[in-house]
Design a protein around this motif. Structure first.
Motif, PDB file in Angstrom:
ATOM      1  N   ALA A  11       0.718  -1.055   0.037  1.00 65.82           N
ATOM      2  CA  ALA A  11       0.027   0.113   0.105  1.00 65.82           C
ATOM      3  C   ALA A  11       0.778   1.178  -0.132  1.00 65.82           C
ATOM      4  N   SER A  12       2.210   0.868   0.659  1.00 66.18           N
ATOM      5  CA  SER A  12       3.010   2.136   0.767  1.00 66.18           C
ATOM      6  C   SER A  12       3.164   2.920  -0.798  1.00 66.18           C
ATOM      7  N   GLU A  13       3.313   1.991  -1.963  1.00 65.28           N
ATOM      8  CA  GLU A  13       3.675   2.486  -3.176  1.00 65.28           C
ATOM      9  C   GLU A  13       2.644   3.108  -3.647  1.00 65.28           C
ATOM     10  N   SER A  26      -8.158   7.432   0.819  1.00 63.94           N
ATOM     11  CA  SER A  26      -8.498   6.616   1.983  1.00 63.94           C
ATOM     12  C   SER A  26      -7.618   5.249   2.167  1.00 63.94           C
ATOM     13  N   ASP A  27      -6.893   5.171   3.083  1.00 62.82           N
ATOM     14  CA  ASP A  27      -6.117   3.923   3.407  1.00 62.82           C
ATOM     15  C   ASP A  27      -6.659   3.250   4.250  1.00 62.82           C
ATOM     16  N   GLU A  28      -7.297   2.062   3.675  1.00 58.72           N
ATOM     17  CA  GLU A  28      -8.168   0.940   4.448  1.00 58.72           C
ATOM     18  C   GLU A  28      -7.572  -0.383   4.515  1.00 58.72           C
ATOM     19  N   PHE A  59      -1.870  -6.624   1.341  1.00 61.36           N
ATOM     20  CA  PHE A  59      -2.029  -7.678   1.985  1.00 61.36           C
ATOM     21  C   PHE A  59      -0.970  -7.909   3.241  1.00 61.36           C
ATOM     22  N   SER A  60      -0.582  -6.647   3.506  1.00 60.86           N
ATOM     23  CA  SER A  60       0.332  -6.746   4.764  1.00 60.86           C
ATOM     24  C   SER A  60      -0.098  -7.403   6.095  1.00 60.86           C
ATOM     25  N   LYS A  61      -1.269  -6.556   6.150  1.00 58.61           N
ATOM     26  CA  LYS A  61      -2.006  -6.694   7.490  1.00 58.61           C
ATOM     27  C   LYS A  61      -2.766  -7.793   7.716  1.00 58.61           C
TER      28      LYS A  61
END
Ligand SMILES: Cc1ncc(COP(=O)(O)O)c(C=O)c1O
Lengths: 161, 385
Positions: free
Chosen positions: B98-100, B200-202, B232-234
């Protein structure tokens, strides 16, 4: 389903206090205590034991998985044979299983000699037992859901975003 | 020669948690509650799919936007879970985390001088991202009295009506706050009224313990002005595989893809295979992890109350955000509890305005360690009362 939640917590760590379990679930401490008592009384929880990595200790502990084949007759059923075998303190686990053999038996002793003597002198002579195959445990990697050995250290950063 | 650093790089201060790293490094037996990543391994089926893809030699670039089947799977997943409808061909881009995706959005939509309002406290990468893009940050503090939810009054007080972009992160890192639908509605209205683009970072959407996650993009008139980030990180415990995605209108995703295709080419291929499997068959694993986080959450919240530290009732992500006792600043508390008791926690200040006087506690750590860490915090508080 408080029983299930309590059981899951106890299986994860039987030493969690009732207060710990209450904190993890939404239950009252008294409710947790009562549930544990009921589960014990009903024979659902049969005991509490430590999960031990014997390889870490200097004095050896020898364990074997023994396959047993039996023949049944009109008077003797699986339960009768099992009852007889389960009485031996050397037998740590005994299960009737499906597949190529009938019983799966876990035996523990102080030396290989002791374990093989037990099997040849006490188990093999049981009249219904037709065959035993003994597998000595060389290394145990996981017991009761807990991984043994040194495991990997948590090498995640101690801080991350 | 010495490197002449760009103004943008110089404008970003060093990370507020680096000093703590050094202290943690010197001390043995640190229990860390400072990590923002799952302590679970990636579900086995997903790892297996990654391994199989390597064995089959699937190690070339994929399409810039990500494998078609993965984008389709993402479209189905977000439709199913969050009621978000996006066209896998044009409205989804798969990124290296998501960072990218967040970085692409800042670079695609923020011009030098543009104002980016950020609801704070929040994830530490937004502010540097805005600065790297040449934009200006407008902090919009949220307050504990409002359960760390963003309010229209908060936006107005901060002057966000003049902003160009609004960044949201719910469930929130670091507070664990969520924004239920009824609280998002007025924010959506504010964004429409003042013509704000919403990012929106969800990424913690699956980790919502109380009620269902709602995306701001589902409100009327919001789809066309919102980019949603997820990854998929979290929930899937895949931090190291670096896989995320963004959802948005075709033009916007196209613009982000323009940057992506020249900087990243495509997201990691192996990770894309893992992600596809994760969506296909790892729902139960995710649920299992969510259940465990929830138990830890309840444990941690109740321990803080017993210790006598005020703690906000976190409802999402895997953080909770207790207040430090009055005799400390958050920094002092974090530093001393690390030195004296070997417990690593993050002072709330690093997450921006509104985080002062708080600690971020991550419960992405086994219960045994949590129990010990909280006992140590209790001892520390008792010793320093
Ligand atoms: C709110 C938030 N967004 C994004 C990220 C980074 O996610 P990824 O690993 O997908 O780049 C994090 C990681 O901590 C986060 O907390």
């Amino acid at each position: 389903m408080s029983e299930r939640e309590v059981l899951e917590s106890l299986r994860e760590n039987a030493r969690y206090s009732a207060a710990d379990i209450a904190r993890m679930t939404d239950l009252e401490e008294a409710e947790v205590e009562a549930t544990i008592e009921e589960l014990e009384a009903a024979g659902v929880v049969r005991g509490y034991q430590a999960v031990v990595d014997w390889d870490k200790l200097a004095d050896e502990r020898v364990r074997a998985e023994v396959e047993l084949n039996v023949t049944l007759d009109r008077e003797t059923g699986y339960d009768d044979i099992a009852e007889r075998l389960a009485r031996f303190p050397e037998v740590k686990a005994l299960r009737l299983i499906s597949g190529d053999y009938d019983f799966d038996m876990e035996v523990e002793g102080d030396s290989i000699r002791e374990v093989s003597q037990f099997i040849s002198e006490k188990v093999a002579p049981v009249p219904e037992i037709t065959q035993t195959v003994t597998h000595y445990v060389m290394t145990s990697y996981k017991e009761n859901g807990i991984e043994l050995g040194d495991g990997e250290d948590d090498d995640r950063l101690s801080f991350s975003p | 020669m010495s490197f002449e650093l760009s103004d943008r790089v110089q404008a970003v201060p060093p990370s507020g948690i680096r000093r703590f790293f050094e202290i943690a490094d010197e001390r043995d037996e640190v229990i860390s509650l400072g990590v923002g990543e799952p302590d679970f391994a990636t579900p086995w089926a997903a790892r297996d799919a990654a391994i199989a893809s390597l064995e089959q030699g699937k190690t070339s670039y994929t399409a810039n936007r990500g494998k078609t089947d993965l984008r389709e799977a993402i479209a189905d997943y977000v439709a199913d879970r969050f009621d978000l409808g996006y066209d896998p061909d044009e409205e989804i881009i798969v990124t290296a985390g998501a960072s990218e995706a967040v970085d692409l959005a800042f670079r695609a939509f923020v011009d030098p001088g543009d104002t980016v309002a950020i609801a704070q406290p929040s994830y530490i990468s937004y502010e540097p991202g805005v600065i790297f893009a040449g934009g200006e940050v407008l902090p919009v503090p949220t307050r504990e009295e409002d359960d760390f939810r963003l309010t229209v009054e908060g936006l107005e007080e901060a002057g966000a009506d003049e902003a160009d972009v609004l960044v949201l992160c719910y469930p929130n890192n670091p507070t664990g706050a969520i924004m239920p639908a009824e609280d998002l509605e007025p924010i959506a209205e504010f964004a429409r009224e003042h013509d704000l683009l919403v990012l929106s970072d969800e990424i913690y959407a699956e980790l919502t313990y109380d009620g269902e996650h709602t995306s701001i993009a589902t409100f009327e008139g919001m789809r066309e002005r919102t980019i949603v980030f997820n990854g998929f990180s979290k929930a899937h415990a895949m931090t190291g595989l670096r896989l995320g995605y963004a959802l948005g209108p075709a033009d916007a995703i196209g613009a982000m893809n323009k940057i992506h295709q020249y900087t990243m080419l495509s997201a990691p291929t192996t990770a894309q295979y893992a992600a596809l499997e994760a969506l296909d068959s790892c729902e139960d694993d995710v649920q299992e992890m969510v259940d465990q986080y929830d138990r830890r959450r309840q444990f941690v919240l109740s321990r803080f109350r017993e210790i006598g530290m005020d703690v906000f009732e976190a409802k999402g992500a895997f953080y909770c955000f207790p207040e430090v006792p009055e005799s400390f600043t958050a920094e002092e508390f974090a530093e001393e509890v690390l030195r004296e008791q070997g417990v690593a926690v993050v002072p709330g200040d690093v997450f921006g305005t509104g985080g002062e006087g708080h600690l971020r506690i991550s419960y992405a750590t086994g219960l045994e360690d949590l129990r010990e860490a909280l006992n140590r915090i209790e001892a520390f508080v008792a010793d320093n009362a």
